[in-house]
Design a protein around this motif. Sequence first.
Motif, mmCIF file in Angstrom:
data_model
loop_
_atom_site.group_PDB
_atom_site.id
_atom_site.type_symbol
_atom_site.label_atom_id
_atom_site.label_comp_id
_atom_site.label_asym_id
_atom_site.label_seq_id
_atom_site.Cartn_x
_atom_site.Cartn_y
_atom_site.Cartn_z
ATOM 1 N N ARG A 130 1.050 6.830 -6.785
ATOM 2 C CA ARG A 130 0.000 7.824 -7.061
ATOM 3 C C ARG A 130 0.535 9.236 -6.888
ATOM 4 O O ARG A 130 0.252 10.108 -7.701
ATOM 5 C CB ARG A 130 -1.199 7.593 -6.129
ATOM 6 C CG ARG A 130 -2.039 6.371 -6.497
ATOM 7 C CD ARG A 130 -3.369 6.354 -5.752
ATOM 8 N NE ARG A 130 -3.211 6.275 -4.307
ATOM 9 C CZ ARG A 130 -3.290 5.128 -3.599
ATOM 10 N NH1 ARG A 130 -3.517 3.985 -4.220
ATOM 11 N NH2 ARG A 130 -3.144 5.145 -2.304
ATOM 12 N N LEU A 141 -2.720 9.547 4.460
ATOM 13 C CA LEU A 141 -2.926 8.100 4.340
ATOM 14 C C LEU A 141 -1.595 7.356 4.478
ATOM 15 O O LEU A 141 -1.474 6.382 5.224
ATOM 16 C CB LEU A 141 -3.577 7.791 2.982
ATOM 17 C CG LEU A 141 -3.861 6.319 2.689
ATOM 18 C CD1 LEU A 141 -4.896 5.765 3.656
ATOM 19 C CD2 LEU A 141 -4.357 6.143 1.247
ATOM 20 N N ARG A 178 0.835 -1.210 0.000
ATOM 21 C CA ARG A 178 0.000 0.000 0.000
ATOM 22 C C ARG A 178 0.867 1.257 0.000
ATOM 23 O O ARG A 178 0.520 2.260 -0.605
ATOM 24 C CB ARG A 178 -0.925 -0.008 1.229
ATOM 25 C CG ARG A 178 -1.959 -1.141 1.230
ATOM 26 C CD ARG A 178 -3.000 -0.958 0.128
ATOM 27 N NE ARG A 178 -3.875 -2.127 0.035
ATOM 28 C CZ ARG A 178 -3.728 -3.123 -0.856
ATOM 29 N NH1 ARG A 178 -2.760 -3.086 -1.763
ATOM 30 N NH2 ARG A 178 -4.557 -4.152 -0.851
ATOM 31 N N GLU A 204 2.049 1.741 -3.552
ATOM 32 C CA GLU A 204 0.959 2.247 -4.403
ATOM 33 C C GLU A 204 0.710 3.722 -4.143
ATOM 34 O O GLU A 204 0.486 4.504 -5.071
ATOM 35 C CB GLU A 204 -0.320 1.441 -4.126
ATOM 36 C CG GLU A 204 -0.241 0.006 -4.622
ATOM 37 C CD GLU A 204 -1.335 -0.908 -4.045
ATOM 38 O OE1 GLU A 204 -1.542 -1.997 -4.589
ATOM 39 O OE2 GLU A 204 -1.971 -0.519 -3.041
ATOM 40 N N LEU A 252 -4.779 10.430 -4.105
ATOM 41 C CA LEU A 252 -6.170 10.270 -3.665
ATOM 42 C C LEU A 252 -6.453 11.330 -2.606
ATOM 43 O O LEU A 252 -5.709 11.448 -1.638
ATOM 44 C CB LEU A 252 -6.363 8.885 -3.037
ATOM 45 C CG LEU A 252 -6.532 7.698 -3.976
ATOM 46 C CD1 LEU A 252 -6.590 6.412 -3.171
ATOM 47 C CD2 LEU A 252 -7.786 7.851 -4.814
#
Lengths: 647, 299
Positions: A595, A611, A588, A591, A602
């Motif tokens: 991003r 996050l 995660r 990822e 996000l």
Amino acid sequence: MDVKLLTAEPTADERAAVDARLGPPSSAWDGGLDRTPRDLHLAYGGKSQRDRRHLLLPALQALQERIGWISEGGFGYVCERLSVPPADAWGVATFYMMLATTPRPKRVLHVCDDIACRIKGAKAACDGLRAHHSPPLAHGVVGGHGDARPGTHVTLNEFHGAWTTSPCLGLCDVAPAALYLEAGKAPVERSLGDVTSDAAMGLLGGGAEPADVLAPAPLGDPTKRVAPHDGTHIGSLGERRLLKRVGVADPTSLASYRAHGGYAALDRAFALGPEGVIKELNDAKLLGRGGAAFPIGRKWEAVRTQPERERYIICNADESEPGTFKDRVLLTGDPFAIVEALTIGAYAAGCSKGYVYIRGEYPLGAERIQGAINQARAAGLLGENVAGRGFAFDIEVRRGAGAYICGEETAIFESIEGKRGEPRNKPPFPVQHGLFDKPTIVNNVETLANVLPILVEGGAAAAKIGTAQSAGTRLFCVSGHVGRPGVYELPMGATLGELMTLAGGVAGTGTLQAILLGGAAGAFVRPDELSLKLTHEDTRAAGVTLGSGVVVAFDSSVDMKDVLLRIAQFFRDESCGQCVPCRVGTVRQQESLVRITTGKPLGGVSGELALLDEIGAAMKDGSICGLGQTAYAAIESAIKRLQLVRA
Amino acid sequence: MTMPHLKLVQLSRPTREPKRMIELTIDGRAVSVPEGSTILNACQALGIEVPTLCWLETLTPVNVCRVCVVEVEGARVLAPSCSREVEAGMKVKSRSERVDLTRKLVLEMLASSVDLSTSPGMAEMLAEYGAAPERFGECETVAQPVKVDNDLYVRDYAKCVLCYKCVEACGEDHQNTFAIAVAGRGFHAHISTEFAVDLPESACVYCGNCIAVCPTGALMSKREWELREAGQWDESKQTQTDTVCPFCGVGCTLTLHVQEGEIVKATSPLDNDITVGNLCVKGRFGWRHVQNGRTPSAS
Ligand SMILES: Cc1cc2nc3c(=O)[nH]c(=O)nc-3n(C[C@H](O)[C@H](O)[C@H](O)COP(=O)(O)O)c2cc1C
Ligand code: SF4
Ligand code: SF4
Ligand code: SF4
Ligand code: FES
Ligand code: FES
């Protein structure tokens, strides 16, 4: 337990490779070809056979080295010989990246694309290979949800050899680096430096086997280099204590080692007695150099005072933290020192058996340390009666097989025991329940190397070097954009700037962008922080760490986001997969970074960073071992200290 | 595993010697438990609820899922309560900001990578910790086709949380068959037979003891799977009846799960002294002849 075996038969070569490592089978019960009348009446095996479980990894390695991969027939034969259930052994075979369970050509080049190599041309070399040779071999296991299936592997006859990308090979000083492996009766293993795609394709196309970049080490001029390679340097600020013999004494000769002060420390240890040795180490305030900075005296004392008599001492030579290659220099340049230090540790703490667990990617180091052990044994410095002092101690070399996690001290135990290198939860601690559940000392190569000068100088004198809280000298592995990449010995308290100057200053564009200090589990520092004193206390105060002594310099041309992505890739590749925060968290995290770096955060950049911070917190707080606990450290520092990503 | 050995599972049996009692506090409440107990045991003694996933009272703790973590005063990181032994004077917080954050993230990580649709109690757990797995956006999962390679049970590893329970049940803890193990590494770690051969070619003896411990429904008897696929599985219509397995003299307790007059599953109670939840192929799957005249078969 009834072991149900695979039906595939081993080839003669596979049998020979395994038998060469395990010895011939004793009967048809453990894989012998002929069934004797006696075999029909007696059952062999059982406990005595299962007690050889610890030979599983060496036996699988024997197949890998001889054949180039592990076939069903060869694998089944190993299981039969050692009475290991095949599913269990499969779990082990698929854990280690240097073991292949799908067909591979004999020649395989492992090309490092980790941070230090990547900024020195490794990316171009890999791109060249992809464009003009073949795609890299996929890592992965048949039957899993991973991305590799047998179909995605190159066909065997298409090329002489195949290649694969690799995490840091511990050759950052000769970047871009590669490891050349050729399976066969006399397997060839070579460390390569300055790798280009043309040179790589030459090798894979059937070119002559290459020379090892690290051997033979020229002797006599320690100021210059340890190897016939212009990029490899050793140096120091002040007196050399750990690098004293490197490049000076002949690492393949016990006589030369003795002529340069070798075995003086063991004599001193015998004079001091076990408690005296530990007192000197405590006086010297020696802290572990493997990353956790634990006092060595306390560790040895804890094992010395255990009620259990069977005890072990392990030299941790797994050195796989990206950017680290200091232990390699000691292993190849002064291997007898490690043998002597282990002998002292065994004497002080009452261990009768030692192991050197060396990463599989260090062929020359393994050869040198094995050579040193053999010579020491022949001279009576190991064995039943060490140096005539009436204590028994011997050392065995175990080679890793491509797993960073096996440098974690409890993962080493699992690996030596013939299992997947999955760390254990602590407590219980290794000093009570270690290898084979017995009290065990694990020390880093450099930590052990410190024991010798401390005993010779005396602990109090040794403590005067460095600062009050960080005593002694330390080895730093300097790579990336510097004039003279190499290993440098500094008294603790010297500054990062002094180290950079010693290593020839900033190279490349000449403008420094950032330095990675301590390794992938370390932190980034800014160019305005060169006055940082290299001590535990100063780095802690600055929110960074010395880690394993890594210093990778990045010039102004480097795309730091690419470096961060590689670090994230490293942790997800090297996670053992046991605990959820690390197994999924490292994915995660990667990822999330993808991003951010591709401009698709996000919830906006601030949302994505929040996050990422939560993922990092869960990995740090919830993971079993140091890998997961530090997997966010460097990335966090890049965001918070370098402000690489702005909300 | 080092070597298979017999392990006595201590359930309701009295211990021979009274154990030393250890005193500690959890959430400010004092508790005293026998030496060797885990923090989880101590929490249970106080009636404090701690979520678990990879822990089961009949298996050796592997402490891998990390949903049971608690805060131990003075420790750098959180501790897995299921395996961490109590120490005198320990001060434990079973809930705190750190504990809740890690539990939430662990649940989100699992829910975002694994199909938890047949995992009992999971929806409640996710709600309790405010887990929102969709926060991770589109992300890598363990999705893969279900493995249907025999008549008795299916393996749907898209639902596997890698709790190691089946491996322990098949191996050292119960069955000593060692037909399955964790293979691969990192995110690609998975449960497998050697070379991923189908179960009929593996060492599996179809005892189904792995099914009995699987917390997610990744391992499921074929009948249950068929009924679920057909949308006919309905636990509200099921009754559970304890009986004794008729096949041999051991006399294992069998719990028959019956839905609308059909036996749909056989289990054995975890707290049964003889079975500890385990059965053999006959008890686990040998009931089909009762209702359809077919004989049990393993292939
Ligand atoms: C993921 C991971 C990898 C590690 N790798 C190494 C290594 O390659 N070499 C090493 O000496 N210590 C390594 N360590 C640290 C060891 O666990 C251990 O602390 C060390 O070997 C103890 O020796 P020391 O006290 O002499 O430093 C690693 C730790 C972790 C968590
Ligand atoms: S933190 Fe990572 S490497 Fe360490 S035990 Fe957990 S999964 Fe394995
Ligand atoms: S059914 Fe029994 S033997 Fe087969 S994998 Fe499950 S526990 Fe092992
Ligand atoms: S199959 Fe079930 S029991 Fe086995 S590891 Fe996966 S979730 Fe756990
Ligand atoms: S050898 Fe390539 S980064 Fe270290
Ligand atoms: S229940 Fe404790 S770690 Fe899984």
